[in-house]
Enzyme design. Sequence first.
Site, PDB file in Angstrom:
ATOM      1  N   HIS A  94       0.972  -1.217   0.039  1.00 39.42           N
ATOM      2  CA  HIS A  94      -0.046   0.027  -0.082  1.00 39.42           C
ATOM      3  C   HIS A  94       0.908   1.209  -0.142  1.00 39.42           C
ATOM      4  O   HIS A  94       1.258   1.806   1.099  1.00 39.42           O
ATOM      5  CB  HIS A  94      -0.847  -0.137   1.526  1.00 39.42           C
ATOM      6  CG  HIS A  94      -1.991   0.973   1.202  1.00 39.42           C
ATOM      7  ND1 HIS A  94      -3.298   0.524   1.281  1.00 39.42           N
ATOM      8  CD2 HIS A  94      -2.077   2.348   0.972  1.00 39.42           C
ATOM      9  CE1 HIS A  94      -4.297   1.636   0.886  1.00 39.42           C
ATOM     10  NE2 HIS A  94      -3.488   2.621   0.974  1.00 39.42           N
ATOM     11  N   HIS A 149       1.453   4.638  -2.471  1.00 40.73           N
ATOM     12  CA  HIS A 149       0.775   5.465  -3.651  1.00 40.73           C
ATOM     13  C   HIS A 149       1.782   6.273  -4.537  1.00 40.73           C
ATOM     14  O   HIS A 149       2.673   6.858  -3.632  1.00 40.73           O
ATOM     15  CB  HIS A 149      -0.223   6.724  -2.913  1.00 40.73           C
ATOM     16  CG  HIS A 149      -1.586   6.090  -2.520  1.00 40.73           C
ATOM     17  ND1 HIS A 149      -2.679   5.872  -3.144  1.00 40.73           N
ATOM     18  CD2 HIS A 149      -1.819   5.395  -1.308  1.00 40.73           C
ATOM     19  CE1 HIS A 149      -3.562   5.172  -2.576  1.00 40.73           C
ATOM     20  NE2 HIS A 149      -3.103   5.191  -1.501  1.00 40.73           N
ATOM     21  N   ASP A 156       1.563   8.997  -6.242  1.00 36.88           N
ATOM     22  CA  ASP A 156       1.646  10.520  -6.147  1.00 36.88           C
ATOM     23  C   ASP A 156       1.873  10.862  -4.753  1.00 36.88           C
ATOM     24  O   ASP A 156       1.926  11.909  -4.101  1.00 36.88           O
ATOM     25  CB  ASP A 156       0.280  10.824  -6.726  1.00 36.88           C
ATOM     26  CG  ASP A 156      -1.033  10.481  -6.012  1.00 36.88           C
ATOM     27  OD1 ASP A 156      -0.853   9.121  -5.532  1.00 36.88           O
ATOM     28  OD2 ASP A 156      -2.039  10.852  -6.260  1.00 36.88           O
ATOM     29  N   GLY A 175      -9.723   7.531  -2.612  1.00 44.57           N
ATOM     30  CA  GLY A 175     -10.371   8.953  -2.461  1.00 44.57           C
ATOM     31  C   GLY A 175     -11.298   8.785  -1.231  1.00 44.57           C
ATOM     32  O   GLY A 175     -11.363   8.269  -0.588  1.00 44.57           O
ATOM     33  N   HIS A 199      -9.876   0.250  -0.706  1.00 44.92           N
ATOM     34  CA  HIS A 199      -9.761   1.185   0.445  1.00 44.92           C
ATOM     35  C   HIS A 199     -11.056   1.183   1.304  1.00 44.92           C
ATOM     36  O   HIS A 199     -12.008   1.658   0.633  1.00 44.92           O
ATOM     37  CB  HIS A 199      -9.447   2.768   0.209  1.00 44.92           C
ATOM     38  CG  HIS A 199      -8.006   3.146  -0.222  1.00 44.92           C
ATOM     39  ND1 HIS A 199      -7.483   2.659  -1.382  1.00 44.92           N
ATOM     40  CD2 HIS A 199      -7.165   3.825   0.349  1.00 44.92           C
ATOM     41  CE1 HIS A 199      -6.061   3.211  -1.369  1.00 44.92           C
ATOM     42  NE2 HIS A 199      -6.057   4.106  -0.337  1.00 44.92           N
ATOM     43  N   GLU A 212     -11.052   3.099   6.632  1.00 47.39           N
ATOM     44  CA  GLU A 212     -10.075   4.094   7.100  1.00 47.39           C
ATOM     45  C   GLU A 212     -10.988   5.217   7.429  1.00 47.39           C
ATOM     46  O   GLU A 212     -10.955   5.738   8.551  1.00 47.39           O
ATOM     47  CB  GLU A 212      -9.120   4.335   5.797  1.00 47.39           C
ATOM     48  CG  GLU A 212      -8.334   5.555   6.207  1.00 47.39           C
ATOM     49  CD  GLU A 212      -7.402   6.271   4.990  1.00 47.39           C
ATOM     50  OE1 GLU A 212      -6.504   6.719   5.150  1.00 47.39           O
ATOM     51  OE2 GLU A 212      -8.064   5.769   3.801  1.00 47.39           O
ATOM     52  N   ASP A 222       1.655   3.968   3.115  1.00 41.24           N
ATOM     53  CA  ASP A 222       0.656   4.659   2.407  1.00 41.24           C
ATOM     54  C   ASP A 222       1.255   5.460   1.661  1.00 41.24           C
ATOM     55  O   ASP A 222       1.298   5.667   0.262  1.00 41.24           O
ATOM     56  CB  ASP A 222      -0.181   5.278   3.425  1.00 41.24           C
ATOM     57  CG  ASP A 222      -1.386   5.671   2.772  1.00 41.24           C
ATOM     58  OD1 ASP A 222      -1.852   5.239   1.948  1.00 41.24           O
ATOM     59  OD2 ASP A 222      -2.366   6.533   3.363  1.00 41.24           O
TER      60      ASP A 222
END
Length: 373
Positions: free
Chosen positions: A26, A28, A30, A187, A214, A217, A314
Amino acid sequence: MSDSADDGLVPGTDIPFESLPKVSLHDHLDGGLRPATIIELADEIGFELPATDADDLGDWFEESADSGSLPDYLATFDVTLGVMQTREGLTRVAREFVQDLAADGVVYGEVRWAPEQHLQRGLTLDEVVEAVQAGLEQGVDDVHAEGQTIRVGQLITAMRHAGRGLEIAELAVRHRDRGAVGFDIAGAELGFPPANQLAAFDYLAHHLFPTTVHAGEADGLDSIRGALFHGRALRLGHGVRLAEDVTIERQDDDNTYVSLGVLAQWVKDREIALELSPSSNLQTGAIAQWGDELVDHPFDLLYQLGFRVTVNPDNRLMSNTTISRELALLTETFAYDLDDLETFQLNAAAASFLPLEDREDLADAISDAFDEL
């Protein structure tokens, strides 16, 4: 942190956390840029930044992300996405991403990102996937040239609020033999349940393409149920709020007695991996109901109960972290040892979207490396 963790060493040993072989599930794209790269890319395209010194910019990301709110945390991505709109920018970011994974001891990584967020300068969905894949392959070549081993794959992600899920699912399947290993939705979680993307998940199931979602969370148990039922998720992105389905019945000096709800029992029995990200979970307020310090995180509770927990960064930029740092924090907080750290990596290897034989080879390589420590 303890002196050993501050030194970057596993407590009681002379072993650096960075030297441990790791699996990243996990992480990302970006959320893992180098501040210096952001500055250079922004200068090339005339993109305005909140700071133009690399250290100051790194501090800005961490401070802005540490908001206690997932939507506020996600707002920092406006900057990283702004410099990831060209073929050259995407390829460079992906290449450096792999280099940075290897520097942290990662031997297998799944890189998640949302192609639909990178179309502002005229690239198509297929072109951005190809640009990222080119960078990932260059990064792997760089790592191999240094005598290290790493393997990476793309987790093609749809933004859950944007309504393009089926289109992105088709994109993922189209690239399954060219770098794509799985699908995700990300998102704003609250208010955008997996059921909204049912057409995408039906398509993926029909084409036997794996998903991680996801969930658990910024929303609770219903979100996790939706990920499993509508999303057919093989892993839960974060999933930390599954602990809401764990009831502590009583405690004494030596033991804690708990009962599991039906949902938690299902996840445990089927060894559905939890992609836990401790620092990020603190920043976004995902564990607010239990506290605001790492010792309050239900990571250890879930681990001791036998859930397939994994450790992830993350977003390395926003949380100013790496998997090594997350392992150091957890070790200092919960007194883990090398056996525990190996278990976390074996859990991740087993939950990866590699073919079975490759998962077994990865697990063997991890165990062999720990045995040599």
